[in-house]
Design a protein around this motif. Structure first.
Motif, mmCIF file in Angstrom:
data_model
loop_
_atom_site.group_PDB
_atom_site.id
_atom_site.type_symbol
_atom_site.label_atom_id
_atom_site.label_comp_id
_atom_site.label_asym_id
_atom_site.label_seq_id
_atom_site.Cartn_x
_atom_site.Cartn_y
_atom_site.Cartn_z
ATOM 1 N N ILE A 173 -32.234 59.787 -2.175
ATOM 2 C CA ILE A 173 -32.571 60.277 -3.516
ATOM 3 C C ILE A 173 -32.873 61.768 -3.483
ATOM 4 C CG2 ILE A 173 -34.309 60.165 -5.347
ATOM 5 C CD1 ILE A 173 -34.486 57.135 -4.770
ATOM 6 N N ILE A 174 -33.642 62.202 -2.479
ATOM 7 C CA ILE A 174 -33.962 63.627 -2.341
ATOM 8 C C ILE A 174 -32.705 64.424 -2.059
ATOM 9 C CG2 ILE A 174 -35.179 65.310 -0.913
ATOM 10 C CD1 ILE A 174 -37.376 63.169 -0.532
ATOM 11 N N TRP A 175 -31.831 63.874 -1.226
ATOM 12 C CA TRP A 175 -30.573 64.548 -0.890
ATOM 13 C C TRP A 175 -29.692 64.717 -2.123
ATOM 14 C CZ3 TRP A 175 -25.473 62.279 -0.320
ATOM 15 C CH2 TRP A 175 -24.538 63.113 0.299
ATOM 16 N N LYS A 176 -29.582 63.676 -2.939
ATOM 17 C CA LYS A 176 -28.793 63.770 -4.166
ATOM 18 C C LYS A 176 -29.385 64.805 -5.114
ATOM 19 C CE LYS A 176 -25.984 61.154 -5.693
ATOM 20 N NZ LYS A 176 -24.498 61.196 -5.834
ATOM 21 N N ALA A 177 -30.704 64.845 -5.221
ATOM 22 C CA ALA A 177 -31.366 65.808 -6.094
ATOM 23 C C ALA A 177 -31.174 67.238 -5.608
ATOM 24 C CB ALA A 177 -32.855 65.477 -6.188
ATOM 25 N N ASN A 178 -30.905 67.380 -4.321
ATOM 26 C CA ASN A 178 -30.663 68.693 -3.725
ATOM 27 C C ASN A 178 -29.171 69.020 -3.692
ATOM 28 O OD1 ASN A 178 -31.642 71.096 -2.460
ATOM 29 N ND2 ASN A 178 -31.036 70.280 -0.464
ATOM 30 N N CYS A 189 -26.651 67.198 -2.927
ATOM 31 C CA CYS A 189 -25.966 66.641 -1.753
ATOM 32 C C CYS A 189 -25.826 67.652 -0.624
ATOM 33 C CB CYS A 189 -24.598 66.087 -2.138
ATOM 34 S SG CYS A 189 -24.660 64.818 -3.424
ATOM 35 N N GLN A 190 -26.878 68.434 -0.418
ATOM 36 C CA GLN A 190 -26.905 69.421 0.665
ATOM 37 C C GLN A 190 -28.007 69.060 1.656
ATOM 38 O OE1 GLN A 190 -24.483 71.845 0.638
ATOM 39 N NE2 GLN A 190 -23.822 70.748 -1.230
ATOM 40 N N PRO A 191 -27.742 69.172 2.976
ATOM 41 C CA PRO A 191 -26.474 69.556 3.600
ATOM 42 C C PRO A 191 -25.513 68.373 3.649
ATOM 43 C CG PRO A 191 -28.070 69.032 5.280
ATOM 44 C CD PRO A 191 -28.796 68.893 3.966
ATOM 45 N N ASN A 192 -24.231 68.692 3.868
ATOM 46 C CA ASN A 192 -23.253 67.632 4.093
ATOM 47 C C ASN A 192 -22.225 68.102 5.111
ATOM 48 O OD1 ASN A 192 -21.040 69.013 2.721
ATOM 49 N ND2 ASN A 192 -22.064 68.445 0.795
ATOM 50 N N PHE A 193 -21.261 67.269 5.390
ATOM 51 C CA PHE A 193 -20.311 67.557 6.465
ATOM 52 C C PHE A 193 -18.944 68.014 5.942
ATOM 53 C CE2 PHE A 193 -23.494 65.136 8.625
ATOM 54 C CZ PHE A 193 -23.508 65.628 9.922
ATOM 55 N N ARG A 194 -18.888 68.412 4.690
ATOM 56 C CA ARG A 194 -17.609 68.878 4.139
ATOM 57 C C ARG A 194 -17.439 70.373 4.387
ATOM 58 N NH1 ARG A 194 -15.452 64.815 0.912
ATOM 59 N NH2 ARG A 194 -16.949 63.171 0.397
ATOM 60 N N LYS A 195 -16.189 70.815 4.457
ATOM 61 C CA LYS A 195 -15.902 72.237 4.603
ATOM 62 C C LYS A 195 -14.618 72.555 3.849
ATOM 63 C CE LYS A 195 -13.282 71.968 8.968
ATOM 64 N NZ LYS A 195 -13.189 72.466 10.360
ATOM 65 N N ASN A 196 -14.512 73.788 3.426
ATOM 66 C CA ASN A 196 -13.325 74.272 2.716
ATOM 67 C C ASN A 196 -13.004 73.421 1.489
ATOM 68 O OD1 ASN A 196 -13.006 76.257 4.735
ATOM 69 N ND2 ASN A 196 -11.792 74.855 5.997
ATOM 70 N N VAL A 197 -14.072 73.034 0.751
ATOM 71 C CA VAL A 197 -13.879 72.252 -0.461
ATOM 72 C C VAL A 197 -14.657 72.879 -1.611
ATOM 73 C CG1 VAL A 197 -13.525 70.091 0.791
ATOM 74 C CG2 VAL A 197 -15.836 70.715 0.030
ATOM 75 N N LEU A 198 -14.264 72.488 -2.809
ATOM 76 C CA LEU A 198 -15.008 72.833 -4.009
ATOM 77 C C LEU A 198 -15.398 71.538 -4.715
ATOM 78 C CD1 LEU A 198 -12.828 75.777 -5.371
ATOM 79 C CD2 LEU A 198 -15.063 75.949 -4.245
ATOM 80 N N PRO A 199 -16.596 71.425 -5.296
ATOM 81 C CA PRO A 199 -17.667 72.428 -5.265
ATOM 82 C C PRO A 199 -18.352 72.497 -3.903
ATOM 83 C CG PRO A 199 -18.448 70.429 -6.305
ATOM 84 C CD PRO A 199 -16.988 70.213 -6.043
ATOM 85 N N ALA A 200 -18.691 73.690 -3.466
ATOM 86 C CA ALA A 200 -19.322 73.867 -2.163
ATOM 87 C C ALA A 200 -20.799 73.508 -2.197
ATOM 88 C CB ALA A 200 -19.151 75.307 -1.699
ATOM 89 N N GLY A 228 -22.296 71.168 -4.520
ATOM 90 C CA GLY A 228 -22.499 70.061 -5.436
ATOM 91 C C GLY A 228 -22.156 68.730 -4.795
ATOM 92 N N CYS A 229 -22.200 67.684 -5.619
ATOM 93 C CA CYS A 229 -21.960 66.322 -5.128
ATOM 94 C C CYS A 229 -20.546 65.821 -5.413
ATOM 95 C CB CYS A 229 -22.974 65.367 -5.757
ATOM 96 S SG CYS A 229 -24.666 65.590 -5.163
ATOM 97 N N GLY A 230 -19.654 66.708 -5.791
ATOM 98 C CA GLY A 230 -18.282 66.288 -6.039
ATOM 99 C C GLY A 230 -18.076 65.801 -7.457
#
Length: 261
Positions: A66-71, A73-84, A86-88
């Motif tokens: 829940i805290i991660w979603k409110a933040n 979705c940071q940090p995460n393991f995605r790279k070279n994507v948009l939104p950089a 956000g949660c997609g």
């Protein structure tokens, strides 16, 4: 992994079944396969008598999510994507066609710099163990929930033979922990066992395998223990201070060994 027969049993991306290491053993004992994955791995484990389907979420894990979603979705393991930030939903950043983009090697420095930025001693839980019985037979096992905030579907090094663990009765065994996404690219435990096969002592074999990774990924976090078939053991690590424990019939209690980078 059975060091006498070289049989391996593994499960990956398995949900709803708590005892992953037992499920892996059932794959080795009751199938001719090496690895089962996903929902069918869960179905197999349950069909062989393991409890499930079970909700494996805990109060702690739900609060963390829940805290991660409110933040965002940071940090995460995605790279070279948009939104950089956000949660997609996510989509590739820029033009992904290599023919119309920069050379693939242009991204090497960035990839290496990323290293283990989201992996440290607090956000993964790999347990790897090696056992030598009275007959000299060796077995290894690894169990893990994987990296925190991993992308759904991710498979780490835990179920990959030669990465998180490897054993051969004729030589010895190895176990590993750390940033599995990086370590599995080098099969460090296979490297350790093969180095010992060529006469290298456990400590040097473990250090050599760690240094091979560190030369490519200087910021990675990981550790290895090695034990030869005579019971001589050692460890090596990078990016943290690592501890492993040992117990033998001659010892009154478990002894903990500390290894520094």
């Amino acid at each position: 992994m059975n060091g006498a027969t070289m049989e391996v049993g593994a499960v990956a991306a398995m949900r709803y079944v708590k005892d992953g290491i037992m499920a892996a053993r059932l794959v080795m004992q009751h199938t001719k396969h090496t690895m089962l994955v996903g929902e069918q791995a869960s179905a197999f484990a349950i069909s062989m008598g393991l409890p499930g389907p079970t909700n494996l979420s805990s109060t702690e894990s739900l609060e963390k999510w829940i805290i991660w979603k409110a933040n965002a979705c940071q940090p995460n393991f995605r790279k070279n994507v948009l939104p950089a930030d956000g949660c997609g939903p996510y989509h590739p950043k820029g033009n992904v066609k290599l023919a119309q983009n920069n050379c693939l090697m242009d991204n090497v420095a960035e990839s290496v710099t990323l290293g283990s930025s989201h992996v440290d001693r607090h956000n993964h839980d790999t347990i790897s163990m090696a056992v030598i019985d009275k007959m000299g037979h060796i077995a290894v096992g690894t169990s893990t929930n994987g990296a925190t905030f991993k992308i759904p579907g991710r498979v780490g090094d835990g179920p990959i033979a030669g990465s998180s663990a490897y054993a051969d009765d004729e030589v010895g065994a190895c176990g590993a922990t750390g940033d599995g996404d990086i370590m599995m690219r080098f099969l460090p435990c296979y490297q350790v066992v093969e180095s010992m096969r060529l006469g290298m002592e456990p400590g040097l074999a473990a250090k050599d395998a760690i240094l091979r990774i560190a030369r490519k990924y200087p910021d990675f976090v990981g550790a290895i223990f090695a034990v030869n078939r005579y019971g001589k053991h050692a460890g090596a690590c990078h990016g943290w201070t690592f501890q492993y424990s040992v117990r033998s019939p001659e010892m009154e209690d478990v002894e903990i060994f500390t290894v520094t980078p």
